[in-house]
Design an enzyme around this catalytic site. Structure first.
Site, short mmCIF file in Angstrom:
data_model
loop_
_atom_site.label_atom_id
_atom_site.label_comp_id
_atom_site.label_asym_id
_atom_site.label_seq_id
_atom_site.Cartn_x
_atom_site.Cartn_y
_atom_site.Cartn_z
N LEU A 154 48.63 44.92 47.48
CA LEU A 154 48.17 46.30 47.63
C LEU A 154 49.26 47.21 48.19
CD1 LEU A 154 44.54 45.72 48.93
CD2 LEU A 154 45.30 46.28 46.63
N VAL A 155 50.20 46.62 48.95
CA VAL A 155 51.25 47.45 49.55
C VAL A 155 51.98 48.22 48.45
CG1 VAL A 155 53.46 47.33 50.76
CG2 VAL A 155 51.52 46.01 51.60
N ASP A 199 17.34 20.01 11.08
CA ASP A 199 18.74 19.62 10.96
C ASP A 199 18.80 18.11 11.21
OD1 ASP A 199 21.63 19.66 11.20
OD2 ASP A 199 21.32 19.62 13.37
N ASP A 231 20.74 21.99 16.20
CA ASP A 231 21.53 21.97 17.44
C ASP A 231 22.86 22.70 17.30
OD1 ASP A 231 22.72 19.98 15.71
OD2 ASP A 231 23.93 19.46 17.45
N GLY A 268 40.34 47.00 56.49
CA GLY A 268 41.01 46.23 55.43
C GLY A 268 40.81 46.83 54.05
N GLY A 269 41.57 46.28 53.09
CA GLY A 269 41.51 46.77 51.70
C GLY A 269 40.12 46.60 51.10
N LYS A 313 55.12 35.60 50.84
CA LYS A 313 55.57 36.99 50.67
C LYS A 313 57.07 37.09 50.37
CE LYS A 313 51.45 38.81 51.53
NZ LYS A 313 50.67 39.50 50.51
N ASP A 354 22.13 15.76 12.19
CA ASP A 354 22.97 15.28 13.30
C ASP A 354 22.76 16.15 14.55
OD1 ASP A 354 25.07 13.21 12.16
OD2 ASP A 354 24.71 14.76 10.63
N ASP A 414 36.36 35.61 47.91
CA ASP A 414 37.57 34.87 48.25
C ASP A 414 37.47 33.37 48.47
OD1 ASP A 414 40.18 35.27 48.07
OD2 ASP A 414 40.44 36.35 49.93
C1 GDG Z 1 45.06 39.42 49.80
C2 GDG Z 1 45.91 38.85 48.67
C3 GDG Z 1 45.51 40.94 47.36
C4 GDG Z 1 49.72 45.43 56.17
N1 GDG Z 1 50.43 45.68 57.27
C5 GDG Z 1 49.92 46.77 57.85
C6 GDG Z 1 48.88 47.21 57.07
N2 GDG Z 1 48.76 46.36 56.06
C7 GDG Z 1 47.76 46.47 54.99
C8 GDG Z 1 48.39 47.03 53.75
C9 GDG Z 1 47.47 46.48 52.67
C10 GDG Z 1 47.02 45.15 53.27
O1 GDG Z 1 47.27 45.18 54.65
C11 GDG Z 1 47.81 43.98 52.69
O2 GDG Z 1 47.33 43.73 51.41
P1 GDG Z 1 48.11 42.88 50.35
O3 GDG Z 1 47.41 42.99 49.05
O4 GDG Z 1 49.50 43.35 50.24
O5 GDG Z 1 48.14 41.37 50.89
P2 GDG Z 1 47.11 40.29 51.57
O6 GDG Z 1 46.77 40.66 52.95
O7 GDG Z 1 47.79 38.98 51.45
O8 GDG Z 1 45.77 40.31 50.71
C12 GDG Z 1 46.57 39.98 47.89
C13 GDG Z 1 44.57 41.37 48.48
O9 GDG Z 1 44.03 40.25 49.18
C14 GDG Z 1 43.42 42.21 47.93
O10 GDG Z 1 42.71 41.52 46.98
O11 GDG Z 1 46.15 42.09 46.86
O12 GDG Z 1 47.31 39.45 46.82
O13 GDG Z 1 46.90 37.96 49.19
O14 GDG Z 1 46.36 47.29 52.51
O15 GDG Z 1 48.40 48.41 53.85
N3 GDG Z 1 48.15 48.31 57.37
C15 GDG Z 1 48.50 48.98 58.48
N4 GDG Z 1 49.49 48.58 59.30
C16 GDG Z 1 50.22 47.50 59.01
O16 GDG Z 1 51.12 47.13 59.79
N5 GDG Z 1 47.80 50.08 58.81
#
Ligand code: GDG
Length: 751
Positions: A384-385, A506, A687, A31-32, A286, A508, A147
């Site tokens: 992040l996309v 002071d 104060d 994940g991100g 989305k 008050d 989160d």
């Molecule tokens: C939450 C917040 C915030 C998606 N499909 C595939 C795939 N992904 C990856 C993308 C990206 C991640 O998943 C999606 O991240 P997003 O930011 O677009 O959205 P959320 O999942 O809703 O994330 C969001 C995030 O947390 C971080 O703080 O930006 O606003 O909602 O990395 O690449 N990756 C692969 N295959 C897929 O089919 N490999």
């Protein structure tokens, strides 16, 4: 520097555990968040932490966990699993987190489900996290909570570990108060006070952080300065940290041989058609439906594109056990079927739809093959996309169409920004995107790449953790030190031993509690008696240092042998002396004009009022609505400040009051004239913000005791909770027997 341990806490552990008949496998998921933190900890953050522990729900039974963890645990982190009963997890995760917080925080209040069973499970689940962490965590550790699933956790940990360094980051939007207030009040409190257990609270954008601050202000009636909140003896920082991606990973992936091979296949399939691409989880936030409607409008308005464009729509299954998500899937499926069958032909299918996950290489190949990426969330914390698409375009080609409702829109300003509710605009932008000159594409992508690469994921995690450290350091330096019995005993000892003592008080908020009506704050018998006793003591000189006018001070306290300093130092009456003016006496030149300006604000802000003194004029908003008062005070302060820059005047932003007076008149300057160096004991209690001028002046005098009344951070050396405790201290001083020094036992009995 001693290395600290870092605990990262998220709902799920970043692990994928799979079981087959005889085999259990465990691998790190991608994940991100995990890639953000791991990249930082392997790179610039390598030096800072001795151990990294990730806590979360593992998504398997304890038995499977034991097998998997013993044999296959990935090496980057030590994992701390949090196990919960499946019924509780369901109510906490699918219930409160994803059927109340998620829709509400994304501005879908009609989708939110309010069940107390959800809330109870949510609190219980957070307590499970707190219990497990409590067995491991020590006060000197760093904890970083992530989160909306874990909003109350910081507060729960804070109860057990007052000195712990806790950061919290929210990955989704934080809504405005108008949305937040629909949650039952008790839940609001638990959520906000829980978050305030952290020392640093991070959001993706300044909009979300200002929403949070206004919710704290409205729901908890607690003020802030736009970035800091004083809460339970701690100064908490609230700031924006726009999350990013591993820029190099996505940029370099362009040349990855597997990606190149897949791209070749896609290009062959694409031929000379234009390719539109989108990928996201199946989620009503989305904006998939509007995206499809926009695409349909584009096709209807531009028949010349029929047969020449394909929309590759990838939707990743998500939360399908929640009804709203399953319903969404049906709507999307039907719309696509309908569009393909009505507008498509035997030779051309306008939408290619995949309801499944893509490999990383497939994802990059699609990012780098498409002509336009269409990203249209109705709300998105960041998204992040969009950043990944931009980063992966090493060829500097491609167009990004992005919703202005995504946090990312604040940074990706060279994208074609759209309102996701305006399907006509989506249609227009698709056309504009397909027809954009290569040179313009390059300019826009280059500018966005520069921005993303500068504040990449390393910078994000590094920025958060280093600010967290700074906040804690400032807190420790500024720590609120209550005058405990030990310090009080020392103060009394020094007082007793001193030959010449100066006591500055002071009025008050210090000697009498802060009152809604200033004229009703008369000194009670207790205060008068204490002042009388102290000021009659031969070695003592007592001054009341107040912002009040001289007439009132004279009326209330004039019969006592104390000194009186009125209007923050504009007038002084030394003990047994008469009143002297300390200012230029030019008030008639400016006061009328300032009064007119203030008068406008009295009309605009109900229950505010003007107080005119001899040398200053004040607009009070202590009786007004808190929010309205603060907004108007800010406005008036700016107006007065800007309008008086050429005049020898000071505009003072005090405790629910804006005051204007001659420059150089302040309590600090006033007490400076009292030849403090001739005293061997100085006590100063106040104060208000205006008392800070005295505390600063006395900061270098080691024999001076400075005390701030209240729980806020201050330049004073100590804090006392309330005027009641000030009385108790003055009382202890007043009954001290007259002798040069004290035996410890006698001090104790005076406490
Ligand atoms: C939450 C917040 C915030 C998606 N499909 C595939 C795939 N992904 C990856 C993308 C990206 C991640 O998943 C999606 O991240 P997003 O930011 O677009 O959205 P959320 O999942 O809703 O994330 C969001 C995030 O947390 C971080 O703080 O930006 O606003 O909602 O990395 O690449 N990756 C692969 N295959 C897929 O089919 N490999």
């Amino acid at each position: 520097m001693m290395k600290k341990r870092l605990f990262i806490i998220s709902n799920r552990l970043p692990l994928t555990i799979e079981t087959t008949d005889n085999n259990v496998t465990m691998r790190q998921s991608s994940g991100g968040l995990i890639s953000a933190i791991t990249t930082y900890l392997k790179g610039s953050g390598k030096e800072f932490f001795s151990e990294k522990i990730w806590a979360g729900v593992p998504g398997c039974t304890e038995k499977i966990w034991d097998i998997a963890n013993n044999e296959h645990s990935p090496a980057d982190y030590n994992y701390l699993p949090v196990f919960m009963k499946s019924k509780m997890y369901e109510l906490y995760y699918n219930g409160f987190s994803n059927s109340l917080l998620w829709p509400l925080f994304h501005y879908f209040p009609s989708f939110a489900e309010y069940h107390s069973s959800y809330f109870d499970a949510y609190m219980e689940a957070n307590r499970s996290f707190a219990d497990i962490l409590s067995k491991q965590v020590r006060n000197e550790d760093f904890v970083w909570i992530h989160d909306y699933h874990l909003l109350p956790l910081a507060g729960m940990l804070r109860e057990k570990f007052p000195k712990l360094t806790i950061g919290f980051f929210l990955h989704i939007p934080f809504p405005s108060y108008e949305i937040f207030r629909v949650i039952p009040k008790q839940w609001q409190r638990e959520i906000l006070t829980g978050m305030l257990g952290a020392d640093l609270i991070g959001f993706h954008t300044v909009d979300y952080s200002s929403h949070f601050l206004s919710c704290v202000e409205m729901a908890l009636k607690t003020g802030h300065d736009g970035q800091h909140i004083s809460w339970e003896n701690r100064q908490i920082k609230v700031d924006a940290f726009p999350i990013s991606i591993d820029f190099d990973l996505f940029n370099n992936a362009y040349d990855n041989t597997k990606v190149e091979a897949i791209r070749k296949t896609y290009l062959k399939l694409k031929k000379d058609k234009k390719l539109l691409f989108s990928v996201d989880r199946l989620d009503y936030t989305k904006g998939l439906y509007n995206r499809l409607k926009g695409f349909k409008k584009f096709l209807l308005a531009n028949p010349e594109y029929h047969g020449k464009v394909v929309f590759a729509l990838v939707v990743v299954p998500s939360r399908d056990s929640i009804r709203k998500y399953a319903e969404r899937k049906k709507i999307i499926d039907e719309f696509i079927g309908n569009l393909n069958s009505t507008l498509g032909t035997i030779n051309w299918q306008p939408i290619i739809y995949q309801y499944n996950h893509l490999d990383f290489e497939q994802l990059i190949a699609l990012y780098t093959t498409c002509d336009v990426a269409l990203i249209t969330p109705l709300r998105d914390g960041m998204n992040l996309v969009s950043k990944e698409f931009v980063a992966s375009r090493k060829d500097k080609q491609g167009v990004l169409i992005l919703s202005e409702m995504a946090g990312a829109a604040r940074e990706l300003t060279e994208a074609l920004l759209i309102n996701p509710n305006d399907t006509d605009e989506i249609a227009e932008m698709i056309k504009q995107g397909f027809e954009m000159e290569k040179k313009e594409q390059e300019e826009r992508i280059t500018a966005m790449q520069e921005r993303i690469s500068r504040y990449d994921v390393n910078a994000w995690a590094g920025d958060f953790l280093s600010q967290l450290k700074e906040v804690k350091d400032v807190q420790l330096g500024f720590e609120i030190k209550f005058l405990d019995n030990f310090s009080k005993a020392r103060l009394l000892e020094n007082y007793s031993a001193a030959q010449k003592r100066l006591i500055l008080l002071d009025y008050d908020g210090t000697l009498v509690p802060f009152s809604k009506d200033p004229l009703s704050a008369t000194p009670g018998n207790k205060v008068l008696e204490l002042l009388d006793l102290l000021s009659r003591e031969e070695q003592n000189t007592v001054y009341i240092v107040s912002g009040r006018d001289s007439v009132t001070l004279e009326k209330w306290l004039g019969h006592l042998p104390v000194g009186l300093i009125a209007e923050h130092g504009a007038k002084i009456r030394h003990p047994n002396g008469s009143w002297e003016n300390e200012t230029a006496g030019n008030e008639s030149d400016w006061m009328g004009r300032i009064e007119k300006q203030m008068d406008k604000f009295v009309s605009k802000c109900p229950h505010s009022f003007i107080e005119k003194k001899d040398f200053s004029i004040a607009w009070h908003y202590r009786n007004a609505d808190l929010t309205e008062g603060m907004i108007r005070a800010k406005e008036l302060y700016e107006e007065l400040f800007n309008g008086t820059t050429h005049l020898p005047l000071n505009v003072l932003n005090g405790n629910k009051v804006i005051e204007v007076r001659n420059k150089g008149v302040n309590k600090g300057a006033a007490i400076e004239k009292l030849t403090m160096s001739s005293y061997d004991f100085v006590l100063c209690i106040g104060d208000d913000k205006t008392d800070e001028d005295m505390f600063v002046k006395l900061a270098r005098m080691t024999e001076a005791y400075t005390i701030k009344v209240g729980n806020e951070a201050s330049f004073a050396k100590y804090n006392l909770h309330s005027p009641y405790l000030v009385h108790s201290l003055l009382e202890s001083m007043s009954i001290i027997p007259k002798k040069d020094s004290w035996a410890a036992g006698e001090i104790k009995s005076a406490l």
